[in-house]
Design a protein around this motif. Structure first.
Motif, mmCIF file in Angstrom:
data_model
loop_
_atom_site.group_PDB
_atom_site.id
_atom_site.type_symbol
_atom_site.label_atom_id
_atom_site.label_comp_id
_atom_site.label_asym_id
_atom_site.label_seq_id
_atom_site.Cartn_x
_atom_site.Cartn_y
_atom_site.Cartn_z
ATOM 1 N N VAL A 41 -33.938 -25.575 -61.209
ATOM 2 C CA VAL A 41 -32.680 -25.609 -60.474
ATOM 3 C C VAL A 41 -32.546 -24.293 -59.708
ATOM 4 O O VAL A 41 -33.256 -23.325 -59.983
ATOM 5 N N THR A 42 -31.632 -24.249 -58.766
ATOM 6 C CA THR A 42 -31.365 -23.037 -58.000
ATOM 7 C C THR A 42 -30.252 -22.246 -58.661
ATOM 8 O O THR A 42 -29.184 -22.802 -58.959
ATOM 9 N N LEU A 43 -30.506 -20.972 -58.918
ATOM 10 C CA LEU A 43 -29.502 -20.091 -59.515
ATOM 11 C C LEU A 43 -29.279 -18.909 -58.571
ATOM 12 O O LEU A 43 -29.499 -17.752 -58.914
ATOM 13 N N GLY A 44 -28.838 -19.229 -57.359
ATOM 14 C CA GLY A 44 -28.767 -18.235 -56.298
ATOM 15 C C GLY A 44 -27.833 -17.071 -56.593
ATOM 16 O O GLY A 44 -28.127 -15.923 -56.217
ATOM 17 N N ASN A 45 -26.720 -17.336 -57.242
ATOM 18 C CA ASN A 45 -25.764 -16.256 -57.497
ATOM 19 C C ASN A 45 -26.228 -15.339 -58.615
ATOM 20 O O ASN A 45 -26.074 -14.120 -58.536
ATOM 21 N N LEU A 46 -26.813 -15.912 -59.658
ATOM 22 C CA LEU A 46 -27.396 -15.087 -60.723
ATOM 23 C C LEU A 46 -28.584 -14.294 -60.183
ATOM 24 O O LEU A 46 -28.829 -13.163 -60.603
ATOM 25 N N LYS A 48 -28.825 -13.085 -57.150
ATOM 26 C CA LYS A 48 -28.263 -11.946 -56.419
ATOM 27 C C LYS A 48 -27.864 -10.818 -57.370
ATOM 28 O O LYS A 48 -27.968 -9.639 -57.021
ATOM 29 N N LEU A 49 -27.394 -11.183 -58.539
ATOM 30 C CA LEU A 49 -26.998 -10.160 -59.508
ATOM 31 C C LEU A 49 -28.204 -9.439 -60.099
ATOM 32 O O LEU A 49 -28.076 -8.315 -60.592
ATOM 33 N N GLY A 50 -29.369 -10.110 -60.099
ATOM 34 C CA GLY A 50 -30.573 -9.467 -60.608
ATOM 35 C C GLY A 50 -31.184 -10.124 -61.821
ATOM 36 O O GLY A 50 -32.031 -9.521 -62.481
ATOM 37 N N LEU A 51 -30.805 -11.370 -62.113
ATOM 38 C CA LEU A 51 -31.356 -12.053 -63.289
ATOM 39 C C LEU A 51 -32.874 -12.116 -63.219
ATOM 40 O O LEU A 51 -33.570 -11.887 -64.221
ATOM 41 N N GLY A 52 -33.418 -12.412 -62.042
ATOM 42 C CA GLY A 52 -34.858 -12.529 -61.892
ATOM 43 C C GLY A 52 -35.591 -11.206 -61.884
ATOM 44 O O GLY A 52 -36.829 -11.177 -61.860
ATOM 45 N N CYS A 53 -34.847 -10.102 -61.904
ATOM 46 C CA CYS A 53 -35.472 -8.778 -61.983
ATOM 47 C C CYS A 53 -35.694 -8.361 -63.440
ATOM 48 O O CYS A 53 -36.451 -7.416 -63.701
ATOM 49 N N ILE A 54 -35.025 -9.022 -64.369
ATOM 50 C CA ILE A 54 -35.161 -8.682 -65.787
ATOM 51 C C ILE A 54 -36.496 -9.186 -66.318
ATOM 52 O O ILE A 54 -37.189 -8.503 -67.079
ATOM 53 N N ASP A 55 -36.877 -10.385 -65.919
ATOM 54 C CA ASP A 55 -38.165 -10.976 -66.268
ATOM 55 C C ASP A 55 -38.475 -12.040 -65.233
ATOM 56 O O ASP A 55 -37.563 -12.560 -64.572
ATOM 57 N N LYS A 56 -39.733 -12.379 -65.079
ATOM 58 C CA LYS A 56 -40.119 -13.382 -64.096
ATOM 59 C C LYS A 56 -39.626 -14.756 -64.539
ATOM 60 O O LYS A 56 -39.903 -15.196 -65.655
ATOM 61 N N LEU A 57 -38.898 -15.410 -63.624
ATOM 62 C CA LEU A 57 -38.333 -16.723 -63.909
ATOM 63 C C LEU A 57 -38.652 -17.679 -62.773
ATOM 64 O O LEU A 57 -38.552 -17.303 -61.601
ATOM 65 N N PRO A 58 -39.032 -18.907 -63.075
ATOM 66 C CA PRO A 58 -39.342 -19.878 -62.018
ATOM 67 C C PRO A 58 -38.158 -20.111 -61.099
ATOM 68 O O PRO A 58 -37.056 -20.427 -61.547
ATOM 69 N N GLY A 59 -38.366 -19.895 -59.812
ATOM 70 C CA GLY A 59 -37.335 -20.181 -58.830
ATOM 71 C C GLY A 59 -36.219 -19.167 -58.745
ATOM 72 O O GLY A 59 -35.262 -19.358 -57.983
ATOM 73 N N VAL A 60 -36.333 -18.088 -59.511
ATOM 74 C CA VAL A 60 -35.302 -17.045 -59.476
ATOM 75 C C VAL A 60 -35.979 -15.744 -59.075
ATOM 76 O O VAL A 60 -36.708 -15.140 -59.866
ATOM 77 N N GLY A 61 -35.756 -15.314 -57.845
ATOM 78 C CA GLY A 61 -36.422 -14.129 -57.347
ATOM 79 C C GLY A 61 -35.736 -12.840 -57.763
ATOM 80 O O GLY A 61 -34.703 -12.841 -58.432
ATOM 81 N N CYS A 62 -36.341 -11.729 -57.351
ATOM 82 C CA CYS A 62 -35.777 -10.411 -57.606
ATOM 83 C C CYS A 62 -35.505 -9.748 -56.254
ATOM 84 O O CYS A 62 -36.432 -9.257 -55.607
ATOM 85 N N PRO A 63 -34.241 -9.733 -55.812
ATOM 86 C CA PRO A 63 -33.927 -9.141 -54.509
ATOM 87 C C PRO A 63 -34.240 -7.643 -54.492
ATOM 88 O O PRO A 63 -34.188 -6.972 -55.515
ATOM 89 N N GLU A 64 -34.551 -7.154 -53.316
ATOM 90 C CA GLU A 64 -34.811 -5.713 -53.178
ATOM 91 C C GLU A 64 -33.572 -4.907 -53.545
ATOM 92 O O GLU A 64 -33.658 -3.850 -54.166
ATOM 93 N N THR A 65 -32.417 -5.437 -53.183
ATOM 94 C CA THR A 65 -31.136 -4.823 -53.554
ATOM 95 C C THR A 65 -30.308 -5.852 -54.311
ATOM 96 O O THR A 65 -30.044 -6.936 -53.776
ATOM 97 N N LEU A 307 -19.787 -18.739 -60.310
ATOM 98 C CA LEU A 307 -19.774 -17.278 -60.336
ATOM 99 C C LEU A 307 -18.984 -16.654 -59.184
ATOM 100 O O LEU A 307 -18.252 -15.680 -59.390
ATOM 101 N N PRO A 308 -19.098 -17.175 -57.951
ATOM 102 C CA PRO A 308 -18.317 -16.566 -56.864
ATOM 103 C C PRO A 308 -16.805 -16.603 -57.117
ATOM 104 O O PRO A 308 -16.087 -15.701 -56.682
ATOM 105 N N GLU A 309 -16.318 -17.638 -57.822
ATOM 106 C CA GLU A 309 -14.895 -17.682 -58.161
ATOM 107 C C GLU A 309 -14.533 -16.520 -59.082
ATOM 108 O O GLU A 309 -13.461 -15.917 -58.953
ATOM 109 N N ILE A 310 -15.438 -16.221 -60.017
ATOM 110 C CA ILE A 310 -15.181 -15.141 -60.970
ATOM 111 C C ILE A 310 -15.218 -13.790 -60.263
ATOM 112 O O ILE A 310 -14.315 -12.966 -60.418
#
Length: 390
Positions: A41-46, A48-65, A307-310
């Motif tokens: 699934v797409t977890l675009g908001n997570l 952006k927060l950096g979830l994919g920077c903690i560990d490699k996850l399918p379909g969840v990237g690690c943004p430069e910022t 998440l954007p609502e929060i």
């Protein structure tokens, strides 16, 4: 310093086998990675927060910022259950795990329950809550016997049809059993009332009238420290149950994950100083224990979409923290929790230098962070992360 901290626990959303996972039979587990491999699934908001920077996850990237601070935390306590995880988040360290009953509960305890309630008992096995009512629900309709079961967690659960054993009676039974199981001989972490409705095993469904009866925390938590210093601690979902109300100044009940987010948004509209503490249990109860990666992925996507609502509700002096309390890899054997690291995401409306934080050796780093933020005296095994949030 922040006036308010909003802490969200994504129940069971682990991010990889912990260094001691072998001791718990959980080598190779990874809740997030495995459920996303199974059901992308797409977890675009997570993301952006950096979830994919903690560990490699399918379909969840690690943004430069990233838009949050990010890291992972290890559990120091000897356990992988809800109470142990939440209590450690709040500053307690458990070096002796709660008892589990993989062979069922001893007859001595069952006899005490029969005597106190005047009802028979069926089940007494580790089981899925949805399966056991299929197996024994019709029997209960005929006999009124209590359906008692457990899991690999330190819990004693009692399932009852709401038309056979009314809620008031079921809750009274669970309160009596809670007293019995405070005895070290039978000690369990929680007694859980599990009401259900339906006419036969094909349509039995659990209702939202679940109620947890937990042990009172054995020591002072950071929640108590906040309360003693005049701060608000608003428990949302099953937080009040997990801490038996200790250190909670206001409690808000929820029906499910979506309702939990709704209730959080309402709390965020209040004017208070202190913290809100939300548990989103569906990830664990509905999908992890049932080994349903597709349902789990969809539930995460639904949270991600909200998440954007929060974040839109955050005030300039708010801090949002998102973490978990243990893992529950839906592709792992059995139906138990899994010993995993948990993700940590921290963000606010302030223009901070978001990026990686040091990894935490204990969930109690959050207790230390909360204590320092509100300038209250509290000792734990944790080390505050507050100085890194700049």
């Amino acid at each position: 310093m922040f006036k308010r901290i909003h802490l969200i626990v994504l129940d069971s959303v682990g991010i990889g086998a912990q260094h001691d996972a072998k001791e718990f039979g959980d080598e190779g587990t990874h809740t997030l990675r495995h459920l996303l491999e199974d059901s992308p699934v797409t977890l675009g908001n997570l993301e952006k927060l950096g979830l994919g920077c903690i560990d490699k996850l399918p379909g969840v990237g690690c943004p430069e910022t990233t838009q949050a601070f990010h890291s992972k935390m290890a559990e120091l306590s000897q356990g992988k259950d809800t109470m142990t995880g939440h209590w450690e988040i709040a500053g307690l360290h458990i070096d002796k795990p709660f008892k589990v009953y993989p062979e069922g509960f001893p007859e001595k305890l069952l006899d005490k329950i029969r005597e106190a309630t005047g009802r028979g008992i069926v089940g007494n096995i580790p089981a899925s809550g949805t399966e056991i009512i299929k197996d024994y629900g019709e029997h209960q309709l005929e006999t009124g016997d209590l359906i008692v079961y457990t899991s690999n967690d330190p819990v004693l659960q009692i399932a009852a049809h709401e038309e056979v054993i009314p809620l008031e009676e079921l809750y009274d039974i669970c309160e009596k059993v809670r007293e019995m199981t405070k005895d070290p001989e039978f000690l369990v972490g929680r007694v859980i009332a599990r009401p259900f409705v339906g006419t036969n095993k094909m349509d039995f469904t659990r209702t939202e009238n679940r109620h947890d009866y937990a042990l009172e925390p054995f020591g002072k938590t950071v929640l108590n420290a906040l309360e003693e210093n005049g701060k608000d601690v608003i428990g949302i979902g099953k937080i009040n149950d997990i801490f038996t109300g200790s250190g909670i100044t206001d409690s808000v009940r929820t029906k499910n994950n979506d309702d939990g987010v709704d209730k959080l948004l309402e709390v965020m509209d209040r004017d208070f100083e202190g913290m809100s503490f939300l548990n989103l249990v569906d990830f664990d109860a509905l999908y992890g224990h049932r080994r349903d990666p597709a349902g789990y992925s969809n539930a995460l996507k639904e949270f991600d979409e909200r998440l954007p609502e929060i974040t839109a509700k955050l005030q300039n002096d708010d801090l949002l923290i998102i973490t978990a309390d243990h893992g529950n890899d839906p592709t792992h054997t059995g139906t138990d929790h899994t010993r995993e690291y948990v993700p940590l995401l921290m963000t606010s409306k302030r223009d901070l230098n978001y990026g990686p934080l040091r990894n935490s050796d204990t969930f109690s780093d959050l207790a230390a962070t909360i204590a320092e933020n509100f300038n209250v005296q509290y000792e734990s095994k944790g080390k505050s992360l507050l100085s890194e949030l700049n």
